[in-house]
Design an enzyme around this catalytic site. Sequence first.
Site, PDB file in Angstrom:
ATOM      1  N   HIS A 513      56.874  72.168 103.898  1.00 12.02           N
ATOM      2  CA  HIS A 513      55.632  72.298 104.666  1.00 12.02           C
ATOM      3  C   HIS A 513      54.427  72.408 103.729  1.00 12.02           C
ATOM      4  O   HIS A 513      53.702  73.409 103.718  1.00 12.02           O
ATOM      5  CB  HIS A 513      55.711  73.517 105.590  1.00 12.02           C
ATOM      6  N   ASP A 662      54.766  64.982 114.043  1.00 11.39           N
ATOM      7  CA  ASP A 662      55.313  66.066 113.225  1.00 11.39           C
ATOM      8  C   ASP A 662      56.745  65.761 112.792  1.00 11.39           C
ATOM      9  O   ASP A 662      57.183  66.154 111.708  1.00 11.39           O
ATOM     10  CB  ASP A 662      55.252  67.374 114.022  1.00 11.39           C
TER      11      ASP A 662
END
Length: 764
Positions: A513, A662
């Site tokens: 991330h 995503d």
Amino acid sequence: MEEVQLEQLERWVIRGTRRAKQRLDPASAAGAGAAGKNGRKTSLSRWKFCVHADKRQMLQELTRSLQQRPAQAHVLWELAACICQAVAADGFRLFLADRASPEVLAQYLGLDSSEGGEPKVQRLSSEGAHGAEVPTGPAHVARTKEPLRLSRAEPDPRFPHAFHANSDCTHVLYQPVVQPDGQLAAVLELWRREPGPPFHEEDEEIASSYLVWGGIALHYAQLYVSMNKQRTLNDFLLAVVKSIFQDMVSIDALVMKIMNFAQRLVDADRASLFLVDSKTKELYARIFDVGVSDVVENAGELVDEAGAKQPSSREIRFPLGTGIAGQVALTGEILNIDDAYSDPRFNRMVDQLTGYHTQSILCMPIFIRGVVIGVVQMVNKHVGTFTKEDEEAFETFAVYCGLALHHAKLYDKIARSEQKYRVALEVLSYHNTCSEDEVEKMHAQGIPDSIPGVDDVSCFSYYFSVFALDDYEKARHAIFMFQDLFGLSRFDTDSVIRFTLTVKKNYRRVPYHNWTHGFAVANSMYSIIKHAPGVFSPNECLALFIAALCHDLDHRGKNNKFMLETESPLAAIYSTSTMEHHHFNQTVTILQQKGHNIFSKLSNSEYKQVLGLMKHCILATDLAVFFPNRAKVNQLLADNSFNWNSSSHRLLLQAITMTASDLSASAKPWELQVETVKVIFEEFYEQGDAERANGLQPIPMMDRNQPDQQASSQVGFLTGICLPCYTLMDQLIPSTRPMLEQCKANLKRWQEIDESTRLKEQKT
């Protein structure tokens, strides 16, 4: 004297004395008649009481008994037993009157010694609505408050069913028990069997003489009960005040305390406290129905981006005006309902989910400064239904509930501010804005009009590789994509450059991330918008792209579950979608910094709209939100009712599009998919190590000692989340079909690897 019984002789003497007095003093007799029966009964009863001197001993024993158990029902029961003996009746029944509805009676059956001396009561009514039906005699006396004598030999046409065929009762006397305030307390039924004589007026006189004393006893019994209840309430209110000023607690702890006491206060089976959300005009509760276990355990377990399970939210919400609690919150009026299912305002959904059966409800608003801030709802009183006394006690209690909740909210607000301050210090110690050198370098190089693809794959292709670019080039690509989508006429170029470079710097250096992931998601969103022109409005496109670029700002490489279990300061601020709320707030923080507000040239209404859409889109990246969104969209498509002009439907589409971007690593060519999975699992393993360090056991997928779980977890992740998401995208935006096809191809490869791994395990 040998032929006549003593009781009969006694009656003759009383009657003769009364007639002689009337002849000697007609004026006095007329005055007594005008005054009614009470004056005559007083003197006659006193005389009768002296004749039956042994009754004094009964009253003395009754007094001692009442000292041990001064409850109203017990007073009446003992008094009825004394009257039964005094009039030589063979037996009696006692019917208690409902204080709120005197026509509703309950047959008092005495005390059950096997259950700690609790009263045994059978609910009755004139219509039979509460069980057995009240006999006509007691019902008549309850209405008239006058005695009634009946004999089987002389039937009264008003009461044709006064005597049952299989009963050996031949004579009945019904005596009302009226309190000093004129309120009916009970109806006493006395009976005699053959060969007993019928009841006479003198028997009524005897009963009345006892009831004079009984009225006083009832009065003091009520005072005792009332004072005892008030003392109990005062003790609790004192505890609440101490809790406010000496031991400040969280809202949830206070809610539990309020509901637990409220149950005891009115003897309810269950309790709920709902707070009012003034912004959304809803009632909500995180703690619902004290005493009820969770309705569904592990139902709807949530999964994060790569398959890690997340706890589902227990908070329930519903609009003001819905159900009993919603109606009370809307009107601010107390509702006391004896039969919930006969009330059209009652919402049966909760009963259907829990299997519980709601009968009676007492619902009370909680006010602060004249505004309803919550509603307390009591369900199913253990004995009978909720009374006026319950309402009065509860109303006083509700005032202190409001004060307690108000102070607890203030305390919670202060505590949350402290946590925010700690988070802010933590963020500031790690992050800073982009340097002037970086901004000047970007200005010097300029924003290109076009950027060549990588390995013959253009940057607006769904299969574009982000691994071939360094972090600085990713920032240049991001600025190019922004310019390509929106131009720079409505935006300040310097602000766009500063904003992008600072966003790059605010991504932490975690395995997955990080800035590479943020850029990859933004690139996928750019590709979707480019391949589907006209699907989204300009402001929707702006919100989607910036939300995609910023959706994981300051991610620590740990999921929401870890934040909650380790009691992170972030989890104390945001109870749901913890990291997603933080990502959005970080985005707003960057926008608020000098020279970073890329929306400064938008109008106020456009600014609010874009910011609201960005928050919606970033929160949508929490897969806990994806599952209900997926269900809603599936239903709309199944019903063929998806409306492109509906704002709520468009919000659902934006949420699904954010999830698709995503998860776009699962829709990249196989080589890129494998590369991404490596860094995903490296981050998972780091979380597993951190969980072990905190005394927690990591799940197999996050346990670096179980690397053979990778293929099976990816099969589950792609099957349960990615494919359903891209299938919806294909139905809504057909130009995204390449993402669905590549996801299917990757799934097939993972299934082959998983099957191979299983075969190897079986051989070993």
